[in-house]
Design an enzyme around this catalytic site. Structure first.
Site, mmCIF file in Angstrom:
data_model
loop_
_atom_site.group_PDB
_atom_site.id
_atom_site.type_symbol
_atom_site.label_atom_id
_atom_site.label_comp_id
_atom_site.label_asym_id
_atom_site.label_seq_id
_atom_site.Cartn_x
_atom_site.Cartn_y
_atom_site.Cartn_z
ATOM 1 N N ASP A 14 0.862 -1.181 0.000
ATOM 2 C CA ASP A 14 0.000 0.000 0.000
ATOM 3 C C ASP A 14 0.906 1.242 0.000
ATOM 4 O O ASP A 14 2.130 1.120 0.142
ATOM 5 C CB ASP A 14 -0.850 -0.076 1.286
ATOM 6 N N GLU B 113 2.691 5.161 -3.854
ATOM 7 C CA GLU B 113 2.674 6.170 -4.949
ATOM 8 C C GLU B 113 3.989 6.926 -5.043
ATOM 9 O O GLU B 113 4.354 7.285 -6.161
ATOM 10 C CB GLU B 113 1.506 7.128 -4.726
ATOM 11 N N ASP C 123 -9.113 4.013 -1.797
ATOM 12 C CA ASP C 123 -10.044 4.418 -0.736
ATOM 13 C C ASP C 123 -11.352 4.979 -1.274
ATOM 14 O O ASP C 123 -11.602 6.192 -1.230
ATOM 15 C CB ASP C 123 -9.360 5.439 0.175
HETATM 16 C C1 NOJ Z 1 -4.631 3.276 2.819
HETATM 17 C C2 NOJ Z 1 -5.241 2.140 2.068
HETATM 18 O O1 NOJ Z 1 -5.800 2.602 0.882
HETATM 19 C C3 NOJ Z 1 -6.246 1.457 2.948
HETATM 20 O O2 NOJ Z 1 -6.819 0.391 2.227
HETATM 21 C C4 NOJ Z 1 -5.585 0.976 4.205
HETATM 22 O O3 NOJ Z 1 -6.533 0.395 5.053
HETATM 23 C C5 NOJ Z 1 -4.926 2.152 4.937
HETATM 24 N N1 NOJ Z 1 -4.010 2.792 4.040
HETATM 25 C C6 NOJ Z 1 -4.187 1.702 6.187
HETATM 26 O O4 NOJ Z 1 -3.177 0.831 5.852
#
Ligand code: NOJ
Length: 975
Positions: A537, A540, A613
């Site tokens: 995660d 970017e 998200d």
């Molecule tokens: C951002 C991610 O997009 C999300 O899916 C994740 O739960 C949080 N970071 C925490 O790791």
């Protein structure tokens, strides 16, 4: 600021209306180079006098390599005669044209490595090209009427098919490669260019253009050449301006698709021209666009600079291998043509023109460049249960138990960042996870897996061995001075980032994932097992206190490249190395699973992606489908969005609908923000709980269809979920459809409902064929030109149709996980087409976890239904990829896989337990396998051949024919 509030986990109530902080992200007008690029296009389009591109080829420099492999020439801009550019055009074996241009002997070097990260190999150049050098151009005709023409003055590259222009580069004259220059060069604007009083705007422009074409072309002031500020950040630009603009026109294509990732329609909208739908170009700049909008050209987490252009008679593609921030303007001068304009911050021109002519060909051409979707492990296409966070080992055990009590299948439990002590990834928080290996083994004991998050930011404390080892190896990203370690903020507080562009980081990163001790005090993840897979995660990269929540563009990577040059590629290297690490930790290698948030062209080779998200809203549910389709056509087939929406607390109705969406996404995972209420499906009340259980079971029963589609994708590049224009390229009625789609080549057509309170749905049927409701067997008809039909779509009803002419293999025994289904029997659903006889389908199986399929350890069958004689339907199964030809005795074949195919042997007792034949014209007189009569039952109904009739189709159920799935056989239905 959001980052810090989340960071310290203030579990505040999630507000009902969430929206991205648009002020955190640039618009085109806030990015210097985009402003310059757009301004040039505006001046060009508003220009009252004719003008032409300053770039031209010097005919004396034209050079054709002795083996005819490529054409090179020197290019000059009339604005800067002292500056030289080198152009290289080559045609690959499969007809793809690569056009490259770079500044030669300039004051600096442009980033020229983007393609090397994206491509699987240096493409083979065609040896059959005959370049013809003329006075004004160079041309080559090859393949089936394909021609590439490079005109000298102005420089223009055109791909033609049968004499028709398909792709034109620099047709509008907007090509501009800002050469490296010294800061002290004189200002562009000169006295004479200041419009004289009394001149109207057009005339004033004429004066500037004629008297100082440089100023007209580049703009009268040095706009953000040497420094640029955004919000509180300043981007120093030691190399000065180095952007690249190129117009790409599709004179005969009215639809363009691709360039993910955006929360938008699949058929890309206009951003310029008359009455544009969006005001900003589509932006490609990987970013943690928290709470993103559901309809916008804003950047999201990944970027694939790949575009399809489509019309009823041709599909072509363009892959612009650029790693820096890029904006793409789109307009349709006429409904049947498209103009695009690509504005990039840095990098060389390196564009691949894919001639098609069909979508299938473009997929093959693009995947021969960047590779296909890696074939996932079979369990990875089951259902994944995630949440931020399962807070302890006991929590995981309890959730697992609840799934079992509710009889709901699930394959994978996920751990988000809270498992890690102080967000130091790999290091367990022993307060809550005192027994990690036992927990993982408990999950494994039920034939399930775990996926655990590893983010790229390393907490900067010397007690964290991973950070410490990175420091010792000097593999961390540097600040703009090129030597000091870059420090930024993320979940772990003050953090540093591994520079995966640095080869010295590669082997080291892989060692971290070994599950045994390496000795010498070196860190490896001994507190994990090979049952743990990885989630990448924030790659970017997301940096809470950085510009646009990311890394400063003047940071320095390996080789001295600035972050701006490689930004969009950065995330891919992280998942690339992680996936290699996971694969290589096992002997023999096992297929890795790595989910990545950030991606670039080629990321499909390393795992799966999700759309980040999203919000728990109907709009986000709907746009998630479009985003998955856009990713799919850009090569990233293994994609999905968070079921339920990451933010918010979806009402049960919405959650149920979201499970429908998820069950028909290649990647199927429920996930939720830390502030949301628990919403595992077993928590639902009735009737929602039972509906979701049925949806999960439906997904599991169809896993053979999904796996077969994945396998095809991994071989051909065709997506797993396919939009209409891909399946029916000539049917204009489907070109803008992105709320219904086909699953692989199976003939499954699905339209998940993404609105509240719906009881019926309208589904577009693109052809004159019978389509059957998957559940009710209702036969629907369309028309030659396509038609909308209305189907029932109450909450428990998913609009799911089988295209007449398909045979679907399913496994219908409910199990707790996919691994437990490996010896389960198959059902074959034979959906006869409108002839009343024909249908076809495929099934691909292998061991699902290793690479033994590459050595022939697989079973690949074709099922066929056809007319044997006027009154006999013959349904047969035969091998598509066996090692030994079939020997049939009395219609029952011997096992075809008896010569060393251990996998086939391992499933030799797996049988077909049932055939369900839809649309048989009349009650059969008999159903036989070889000479033997089978047991069957016929329910009368509409026959497939009754072209005017709709209603419940006739259903013939052939019970337990006692044939193994690995054998070849023939069943005849006597009418
Ligand atoms: C951002 C991610 O997009 C999300 O899916 C994740 O739960 C949080 N970071 C925490 O790791």
């Amino acid at each position: 600021m959001r980052a810090f509030s989340s960071f310290i986990l203030l579990a505040s109530i999630v507000p009902t209306v969430l929206s991205v902080k648009t002020q955190d992200f640039k618009t085109c007008s806030q990015a210097g180079f985009c402003r310059r690029g757009r301004a040039l296009a505006t001046r060009a389009s508003e220009s009252a006098t004719s003008w032409k591109s300053p770039y031209s080829i010097d005919p004396n420099t034209v050079f054709i390599a002795p083996n005819q492999a490529s054409f090179t020439a020197s290019v000059k801009s009339s604005l800067y005669p002292a500056i030289s550019f080198g152009l290289d055009v080559r045609v690959h074996d499969d007809g793809v044209v690569r056009v490259r241009m770079d500044e030669v002997n300039g004051l600096g070097k442009r980033y020229d490595e983007a393609a090397s990260w994206a491509l699987i190999a240096e493409p083979k150049i065609s040896s059959s090209i005959q370049w013809k050098v003329g006075k004004k151009d160079v041309r080559a005709i090859y393949g089936k009427g394909v021609e590439v023409v490079i005109e000298f003055e102005p420089l223009k590259v055109t791909l033609l098919k049968n004499g028709q222009e398909e792709i034109v580069l620099n047709g509008r004259g907007l090509l501009h490669m800002e050469h490296f220059r010294k800061k002290e060069e004189p200002k562009l604007a000169v006295e004479a260019e200041v419009p004289e009083e009394g001149l109207n705007a057009d005339d004033a422009q004429k004066v500037v253009k004629l008297e100082n074409p440089r100023a007209w072309f580049e703009g009268e002031s040095e706009d953000a050449y040497w420094e640029e500020s955004f919000s509180s950040w300043t981007d120093t630009k030691p190399k000065g301006p180095q952007s690249l603009f190129i117009d790409v026109t599709f004179p005969n294509h009215g639809h363009v698709y691709g360039i993910p990732q955006h929360a938008s329609t699949l058929d890309l909208r206009t951003t310029t021209g008359e009455d544009p739908y969006y005001s900003d170009p589509y932006r490609l700049y990987n970013a943690d666009t928290f709470e993103y909008l559901a309809d916008s050209t804003m950047s999201l987490y990944g970027s694939i600079p790949l575009m399809h252009a489509h019309s009823t008679d041709s599909t072509v593609g363009v892959f612009n291998a650029i790693g820096s921030e890029t904006w793409v303007d789109i307009s349709h001068p006429t409904p049947k043509s498209t103009e695009t304009y690509w504005i990039s911050e840095s990098g060389i021109l390196d564009i691949f023109l894919m001639p098609g002519p069909t979508p299938k060909d473009v997929f093959a051409q693009y995947s021969s460049l960047t590779g296909t979707q890696a074939l996932p492990a079979d369990w990875a296409i089951g259902y994944h249960q995630c949440r931020w966070n399962y807070i302890s080992s006991e929590d995981i055990r309890t959730v697992q138990k609840k799934f079992d009590e509710a009889d709901m299948p699930v394959d994978v439990f996920w751990l988000d960042i809270e498992y890690a002590e102080d967000h130091k990834y790999f290091i367990w928080d022993k307060k809550n996870f005192p027994d990690p290996v036992d927990m993982i083994n408990d999950v494994q004991d039920t034939s399930r897996k775990m996926v655990i998050i590893i983010d790229p930011h390393l907490k900067r404390v010397s007690s964290y061995p991973v950070y410490q080892e990175a420091v010792e190896r000097n593999v961390l990203v540097k600040q703009k001075d090129g030597t000091s370690e870059y420090e930024g903020w993320c979940w772990s507080g003050s953090s540093a980032w591994v520079d995966f562009f640095n080869p010295a980081s590669w082997d080291w990163w892989k060692t971290l994932f070994k599950t045994h001790s390496l000795g010498d005090g070196k860190f490896s993840w001994v507190e994990s097992t090979e049952n743990v897979y990885i989630w990448n995660d924030m790659n970017e990269p997301a940096i809470f206190n950085g510009p646009e929540i990311s890394m400063p563009r003047d940071n320095i990577h390996y080789g001295g490249w600035e972050h701006r040059d490689v930004h969009n590629i950065n995330g891919m290297l992280f998942s690339n190395l992680t996936s290699q690490a996971v694969m290589e930790r096992s002997t023999p290698y096992k297929r890795p699973f790595v989910l990545t948030r950030s991606f670039y062209a080629g990321s499909q080779r390393f795992g799966a992606m999700w759309t980040g998200d999203n919000l728990g809203t109907w709009e986000h549910m709907a746009v998630g489908i479009k985003m998955v389709l856009a990713n799919s056509i850009a090569g990233f087939a293994f994609s999905g969005s968070d079921v339920g929406g990451f933010f918010g607390n979806p009402e049960p109705e919405m959650l149920v609908r979201w499970y429908h969406v998820g069950a028909f996404s290649p990647f199927f995972r429920a996930h939720a923000h830390i502030d949301t209420k628990r919403r595992e499906p077993f928590l639902l009340d009735e009737p929602y709980k039972s509906i979701v259980k049925d949806i999960l079971r439906l997904r599991y029963s169809m896993l053979p269809i999904w796996y077969t589609a994945f396998r095809e994708s991994s071989v051909t590049g065709l997506p797993v979920v396919r939009p209409h224009y891909v399946v029916f390229p000539k049917d204009e009625g489907g070109f803008s459809i992105d709320d219904q789609f086909f699953v692989g080549g199976s003939g499954i057509l699905v339209k998940p409902v993404t609105e509240k309170g719906v009881t019926e749905a309208s589904v577009y049927i693109p052809e004159d064929e019978v389509y059957y409701d998957y559940f009710s067997q209702h036969a629907y008809r369309s028309a030659a030109k396509g038609k909308n039909i209305t189907v029932p779509a109450a909450l428990h009803q998913l609009p799911l149709l089988i295209r007449g002419g398909s045979i679907l293999p399913t496994r219908e025994r409910p199990r707790r996980s996919s691994t437990l289904m490996k010896q389960d029997p198959f059902t074959l659903r034979v959906a006869l087409d409108k002839t009343g006889f024909n249908a076809r389908g495929e099934l691909y199986l292998d061991d699902g976890t290793t690479y033994s399929h590459q050595e022939g350890q697989f079973v690949w069958k074709e099922f066929k239904s056809e007319k044997q004689s006027k009154n006999v339907i013959k349904i047969s199964s035969h091998d598509l990829g066996s090692e030994k030809p079939t020997e049939a005795v009395d219609g029952v074949a011997l096992t075809t896989y008896d010569g060393g195919n251990a996998f086939a042997k391992s499933i030799s007792s797996v049988r077909v337990e049932k055939l369900v034949v839809l649309g048989v014209a009349s009650k059969p007189k008999g159903v036989k396998l070889g000479g033997k009569e089978l047991e069957w039952e016929y329910t009368p109904g509409v026959g497939a051949q009754e072209s005017k009739k709709e209603g419940i189709a006739s259903v013939l159920v052939i019970k337990d024919p006692k044939v193994a799935i690995t054998t070849d056989w023939e069943i005849s239905i006597q009418l």
